[in-house]
Design a protein around this motif. Structure first.
Motif, PDB file in Angstrom:
ATOM      1  N   THR A  26       0.848  -1.197   0.000  1.00 21.30           N
ATOM      2  CA  THR A  26       0.000   0.000   0.000  1.00 21.30           C
ATOM      3  C   THR A  26       0.880   1.242   0.000  1.00 21.30           C
ATOM      4  O   THR A  26       2.088   1.182   0.250  1.00 21.30           O
ATOM      5  N   HIS A  27       0.264   2.380  -0.278  1.00 22.36           N
ATOM      6  CA  HIS A  27       0.981   3.655  -0.288  1.00 22.36           C
ATOM      7  C   HIS A  27       1.459   3.972   1.134  1.00 22.36           C
ATOM      8  O   HIS A  27       0.711   3.781   2.096  1.00 22.36           O
ATOM      9  N   ASP A  29       1.708   6.624   2.713  1.00 22.40           N
ATOM     10  CA  ASP A  29       0.919   7.655   3.395  1.00 22.40           C
ATOM     11  C   ASP A  29      -0.562   7.322   3.466  1.00 22.40           C
ATOM     12  O   ASP A  29      -1.342   8.093   4.045  1.00 22.40           O
ATOM     13  N   ASP A  30      -0.964   6.202   2.847  1.00 22.19           N
ATOM     14  CA  ASP A  30      -2.380   5.836   2.827  1.00 22.19           C
ATOM     15  C   ASP A  30      -2.498   4.310   2.793  1.00 22.19           C
ATOM     16  O   ASP A  30      -2.458   3.702   1.721  1.00 22.19           O
ATOM     17  N   GLN A  33      -4.741   2.552   0.192  1.00 28.43           N
ATOM     18  CA  GLN A  33      -4.483   2.679  -1.241  1.00 28.43           C
ATOM     19  C   GLN A  33      -3.471   1.622  -1.665  1.00 28.43           C
ATOM     20  O   GLN A  33      -2.280   1.730  -1.405  1.00 28.43           O
ATOM     21  N   THR A  35      -0.963  -0.531  -3.922  1.00 20.97           N
ATOM     22  CA  THR A  35      -0.013  -0.124  -4.958  1.00 20.97           C
ATOM     23  C   THR A  35       0.782  -1.298  -5.548  1.00 20.97           C
ATOM     24  O   THR A  35       1.621  -1.095  -6.415  1.00 20.97           O
ATOM     25  N   TYR A  39       3.370  -1.375  -8.764  1.00 16.51           N
ATOM     26  CA  TYR A  39       4.774  -1.679  -8.467  1.00 16.51           C
ATOM     27  C   TYR A  39       5.266  -2.821  -9.349  1.00 16.51           C
ATOM     28  O   TYR A  39       6.353  -2.760  -9.932  1.00 16.51           O
ATOM     29  N   GLN A 100      -6.323   0.052  -9.325  1.00 17.24           N
ATOM     30  CA  GLN A 100      -5.019   0.402  -9.898  1.00 17.24           C
ATOM     31  C   GLN A 100      -5.034   0.277 -11.420  1.00 17.24           C
ATOM     32  O   GLN A 100      -4.478   1.119 -12.133  1.00 17.24           O
ATOM     33  N   ARG A 267       6.374   7.891  -8.223  1.00 16.19           N
ATOM     34  CA  ARG A 267       5.799   8.885  -7.312  1.00 16.19           C
ATOM     35  C   ARG A 267       4.360   8.550  -6.968  1.00 16.19           C
ATOM     36  O   ARG A 267       3.911   8.749  -5.841  1.00 16.19           O
ATOM     37  N   ILE A 269       3.110   5.598  -6.786  1.00 15.34           N
ATOM     38  CA  ILE A 269       3.164   4.470  -5.867  1.00 15.34           C
ATOM     39  C   ILE A 269       3.589   4.925  -4.475  1.00 15.34           C
ATOM     40  O   ILE A 269       3.208   4.344  -3.460  1.00 15.34           O
ATOM     41  N   GLY A 270       4.389   6.010  -4.452  1.00 17.06           N
ATOM     42  CA  GLY A 270       4.936   6.460  -3.182  1.00 17.06           C
ATOM     43  C   GLY A 270       6.220   5.757  -2.853  1.00 17.06           C
ATOM     44  O   GLY A 270       6.595   5.628  -1.691  1.00 17.06           O
ATOM     45  N   SER A 271       6.908   5.281  -3.899  1.00 14.62           N
ATOM     46  CA  SER A 271       8.137   4.521  -3.687  1.00 14.62           C
ATOM     47  C   SER A 271       9.274   5.440  -3.281  1.00 14.62           C
ATOM     48  O   SER A 271       9.433   6.542  -3.809  1.00 14.62           O
TER      49      SER A 271
END
Length: 282
Positions: A26-27, A29-30, A33, A35, A39, A100, A267, A269-271
């Motif tokens: 998951t993200h 920060d969330d 969500q 991901t 990924y 997704q 970005r 994904i928040g990777s």
């Protein structure tokens, strides 16, 4: 860089693989969500692009609607039954996969991908077959290991198994099965396809179907009459298993002149992993 080599990616198949491997991601920060699918596609597509030295990535998507099911109601019925038995957490992850995949085509366009395809009622396999059919002057590598795609193997078409990191060619197919790849659809029309819930002739597997197709099944064999008496089954099944399905749009491929900007997907994904905008192979 190989400008005439195109890498055909069954994006939907990759998504399902991700569901069962990295589906919990998951993200940062969330936590609601998911991901993992994005990924998996990022890592697979970017790595094969570098390894196979081609930036010409072709992303093909399954449609939620199915033309095949309209004429063959039991098509992939087992998969639907399996989904119905999923736990609430499994169903939640599956919905995360769908969410997704819904945003992925737009993201790919923003990243500069020039070959992103989907068609209502048709599958990624159909689009992969269409790309090969309508671009005979190009070389192809199908990124995946779905045996349905064996029928597309040719002098200019190979398959690459990202899990085993091995190629499978027309020569390999002929050595394994003793027939031309174009005959593979007929094999599955007679023998059926368990994964897609396409019923073949009773008691007939791939080996027996190949003997029938190549004229090596003796008339005295008890299965011989089964083939003769069930030609309507073949005529129905071949329309389902042969690629591309009738009505698939022609695909004209466009050269990917600039590298895809993978940092946009990273970005999203928040990777926090290190990623470049692409490697120039010149």
């Amino acid at each position: 860089m190989k400008t005439n080599l195109y890498l055909l990616i069954d994006t939907s198949a990759l998504a399902h693989r991700a569901l069962h491997t990295v589906g919990d991601l998951t993200h940062p920060d969330d936590p609601e969500q998911y991901t993992g699918v994005l990924y998996q596609i990022w890592k697979t597509a970017s790595s094969v692009s570098g390894y196979l030295r081609s930036r010409n990535l072709v992303f093909c998507f399954d449609s939620k609607q199915s033309k095949r099911r309209e004429s063959y109601p039991s098509y992939k019925s087992q998969r639907l039954a399996d989904k119905a038995k999923e736990s609430s957490s499994q169903a939640q992850k599956r919905q995360g996969m769908y969410d997704q995949m819904k945003v992925l085509p737009k993201l790919l366009n923003e990243m500069g991908a020039r070959n992103v395809y989907g068609q209502t009622g048709y599958e990624a396999d159909d689009l992969i077959a269409s790309a090969i059919k309508w671009n005979p002057d190009k070389d192809f590598i199908i990124v995946g290991r779905d045996k349905d795609l064996y029928q597309l193997l040719a002098a200019n078409v190979k398959m690459y198994d990202v899990t085993k990191e091995v190629f499978y060619t027309e020569k390999d197919f002929r050595a394994e099965y003793g027939i031309d790849p174009s005959q593979w659809a007929s094999v599955k029309a007679w023998a059926g396809c368990t994964s897609d819930s396409v019923d073949g002739l009773p008691g007939v597997g791939d080996k027996t179907a190949i003997k029938w197709i190549t004229g090596k099944l003796p008339q005295e064999n008890k299965k011989y009459a089964t083939f003769v008496e069930n030609i309507p089954v073949y005529n129905k099944n071949i329309l389902i298993v042969r690629l591309p399905l009738e009505g698939t749009n022609p695909i004209t491929l466009v050269e990917q002149e600039r590298m895809i900007d993978w940092s946009i997907l990273a970005r999203f994904i928040g990777s926090t992993a290190s990623i470049s905008d692409g490697v120039d192979f010149d």
